[in-house]
Design a protein around this motif. Sequence first.
Motif, PDB file in Angstrom:
ATOM      1  N   GLU A  55       0.753  -1.304   0.036  1.00  0.00           N
ATOM      2  CA  GLU A  55      -0.138   0.077  -0.178  1.00  0.00           C
ATOM      3  C   GLU A  55       0.824   1.057   0.047  1.00  0.00           C
ATOM      4  OE1 GLU A  55      -0.824   0.787   4.674  1.00  0.00           O
ATOM      5  OE2 GLU A  55      -2.150  -0.915   3.682  1.00  0.00           O
ATOM      6  N   GLN A  56       0.299   2.291  -0.203  1.00  0.00           N
ATOM      7  CA  GLN A  56       0.853   3.745  -0.277  1.00  0.00           C
ATOM      8  C   GLN A  56       1.019   4.093   1.037  1.00  0.00           C
ATOM      9  OE1 GLN A  56       0.039   6.119  -3.593  1.00  0.00           O
ATOM     10  NE2 GLN A  56       0.124   7.890  -2.380  1.00  0.00           N
ATOM     11  N   GLY A  57       2.070   4.728   1.411  1.00  0.00           N
ATOM     12  CA  GLY A  57       2.279   5.481   2.709  1.00  0.00           C
ATOM     13  C   GLY A  57       3.584   5.832   3.104  1.00  0.00           C
ATOM     14  N   GLN A  58       3.888   6.142   4.076  1.00  0.00           N
ATOM     15  CA  GLN A  58       5.393   6.392   4.442  1.00  0.00           C
ATOM     16  C   GLN A  58       6.034   5.232   5.336  1.00  0.00           C
ATOM     17  OE1 GLN A  58       6.094   9.553   7.580  1.00  0.00           O
ATOM     18  NE2 GLN A  58       7.121  10.546   5.679  1.00  0.00           N
ATOM     19  N   VAL A  59       7.034   4.877   4.951  1.00  0.00           N
ATOM     20  CA  VAL A  59       7.991   3.748   5.626  1.00  0.00           C
ATOM     21  C   VAL A  59       8.268   4.102   7.229  1.00  0.00           C
ATOM     22  CG1 VAL A  59      10.119   2.266   5.583  1.00  0.00           C
ATOM     23  CG2 VAL A  59       9.116   3.336   3.438  1.00  0.00           C
ATOM     24  N   THR A  60       8.158   3.004   7.899  1.00  0.00           N
ATOM     25  CA  THR A  60       8.157   3.226   9.650  1.00  0.00           C
ATOM     26  C   THR A  60       9.099   2.478   9.885  1.00  0.00           C
ATOM     27  OG1 THR A  60       6.405   1.622   9.763  1.00  0.00           O
ATOM     28  CG2 THR A  60       5.527   3.807   9.667  1.00  0.00           C
ATOM     29  N   ALA A  61       9.825   2.648  11.028  1.00  0.00           N
ATOM     30  CA  ALA A  61      10.820   2.001  11.601  1.00  0.00           C
ATOM     31  C   ALA A  61       9.985   0.556  12.169  1.00  0.00           C
ATOM     32  CB  ALA A  61      11.388   2.656  12.561  1.00  0.00           C
ATOM     33  N   TYR A  62       9.006   0.860  12.662  1.00  0.00           N
ATOM     34  CA  TYR A  62       8.021  -0.366  13.041  1.00  0.00           C
ATOM     35  C   TYR A  62       7.993  -1.541  12.098  1.00  0.00           C
ATOM     36  CZ  TYR A  62       4.398  -2.939  15.307  1.00  0.00           C
ATOM     37  OH  TYR A  62       3.224  -3.926  15.561  1.00  0.00           O
ATOM     38  N   ALA A  63       7.606  -0.991  10.827  1.00  0.00           N
ATOM     39  CA  ALA A  63       7.492  -2.017   9.585  1.00  0.00           C
ATOM     40  C   ALA A  63       8.768  -2.577   9.392  1.00  0.00           C
ATOM     41  CB  ALA A  63       6.773  -1.545   8.690  1.00  0.00           C
ATOM     42  N   LEU A  64       9.819  -1.851   9.320  1.00  0.00           N
ATOM     43  CA  LEU A  64      11.227  -2.414   9.100  1.00  0.00           C
ATOM     44  C   LEU A  64      11.527  -3.306   9.869  1.00  0.00           C
ATOM     45  CD1 LEU A  64      13.005   0.667   7.426  1.00  0.00           C
ATOM     46  CD2 LEU A  64      11.765  -1.209   6.250  1.00  0.00           C
TER      47      LEU A  64
END
Length: 619
Positions: A505-514
């Motif tokens: 999906e579209q959005g801003q990469v988060t440290a939590y996701a990485l």
Amino acid sequence: MNTKYIRNVAIIAHVDHGKTSLLDQLLYQSGMFRDAELDKLAGGQHNLIMDSNPIERERGITILSKNCAIDYTDQDGSEYKINVIDTPGHADFGGEVERVMKMADGVLLVVDAFEGPMPQTRFVLSKALENHLKPVLVVNKADRTDSRPDDVVTEVFDLLVQLDADDDALDFPVVFSSARDGWARRDMNDGNDNMKPVYDAIIHSVPTPKDNPEEPLQMLVTTLDYSDYVGKIAIGRVFAGRIGEAQAVTVIDNEGKHTLQKVVKLYQFSGLGKAEVDIVQAGDICAIAGLDPVDIGNTIACPDKPSALPVISVDEPTMTMTFRVNDGPFAGREGKYVTSRNIKDRLDKELVTNVALRVEPGNTGEEYKVSGRGLLHLGILLENMRREGYEVCVGKPEVIIRKIDGIRQEPIENLVVECPTDCQNSVMSLLGDRRSEMVSMEIKGGEDDFVRMEFRIPSRGLFGLHARMLNATQGRAIMHHTFDRYEPMRGSIPQRQAGVMVALEQGQVTAYALDSLFDRGIFFVKSGDAVYEGQIVGEHCKDNDIEVNAARAKQLTNMRASGKDESARMRPPRIMSLEAALEYIQDDELVEITPHNIRMRKRLLKETDRRRAERKTRK
């Protein structure tokens, strides 16, 4: 000036053998400039004067051939004008070398005192011999502790014999030099500390122009420049007759069409610039303003007796890729030129000066097939377009397959790899999987023993090779390649082994996701980057593609407090250069190029569309 006192010489070499540095020293020591002026022209940072293009300065390579002129007074008081053409050393810019050879009567062949002749040395020397140019050998970097100048001279002689050089070419003068330190010597033991031996070798070994000023005018256009004040500027050599300011001339294009035109301004090269003159005679190199239409390869002739010179022949492209409109979700955010018409106009403009480039319509009205000499050749074009404000998507590079005598044949490259002896097995194993065959191998002594291996490898086998070569040798291998010939297809070559991670999906990469995806592979993005559905955000640790949510945010509940993710596990992202991204992608992927970003994405952005296309392929 009498042609007796004119010398036209091109400087040719393999990449990074020091030809532009040598020309810098010739300019410094000519007495035509003060050091402060040259330092200002070079950007004040001791850069090379002739590498004037920003990308040339950044990468330390020569991309465009350039002209300059040096005034030199011989020891007997005779004043000479030396027209010098600086040429690229990289194989992908061979078209630049081929088109300017017509202007020269001799060449300075610059060869590294340790490396000796390399693949591009063979290419540029063969082009010089085709044009019957007299070589002067300059063994550069002779101050290296591991230099072997005498062996290099022998290797150059052997190369000339292999290229069927005549006796005059085999009787070449030799100068040993250190362009960095500013000295040249005919004998390594003579202690000379300036570049005078190079000037003398040019004056006494390069033939004087044999052109006749009494015959009808003939001038071959080999380069085009542009000025906002006078428009196109045609640069070339006058092979016969004389040309003057305000003179009427006939321009003969590459199809033989004659156009009567008038010379508005006439220039001769003087130092690093051009000086306006009234007349130029046969044997000299000049620039003409006011002619339009005029293109590279055209002949400027006498209106009374117009006669065309042979058209410049350039080797055909070996690689092609598709340029198309950027249709991603972020299209138009950064670029100034985003339509197919903008892209077409820019490619047409490039065709005027880039003689090795070819452009054809693609499968749709928004696509164009662009062919060139190699990945770097096309990559530099894309980099220039990006800096000029263009947005474009490009597909995976493909080699151009030809049918010769009914057999499908592919381009074969001559590849030279130099590495420490303890890396030899890794290199041979890597190249063996890519349908290569070894031609020669030799051990080079020095502070550390190096092995020099020469291979013939399909151009297909070079895609992605550079990164894998550096990994296999811990960055200690040096590789160069140049096109050799076409041969029958050699079979399949391994593709990229790893799969990719594709954003859901579209959005801003988060440290939590990485952090949650830490064990899945290596990422190409970092926390805070904007991504969209279908964008490739990383390399999967397995061989299959997976969809990931790189923009997933931490859910705030009574059990989870908001924090700054100091404990999140994140590897440094792998930052891909433009050429590296082009090598990395597969057939179902694109590289999105914008003024501020280089992204990789799937052709079909939605997961359902990709699955549907995959099912159709299986059927």
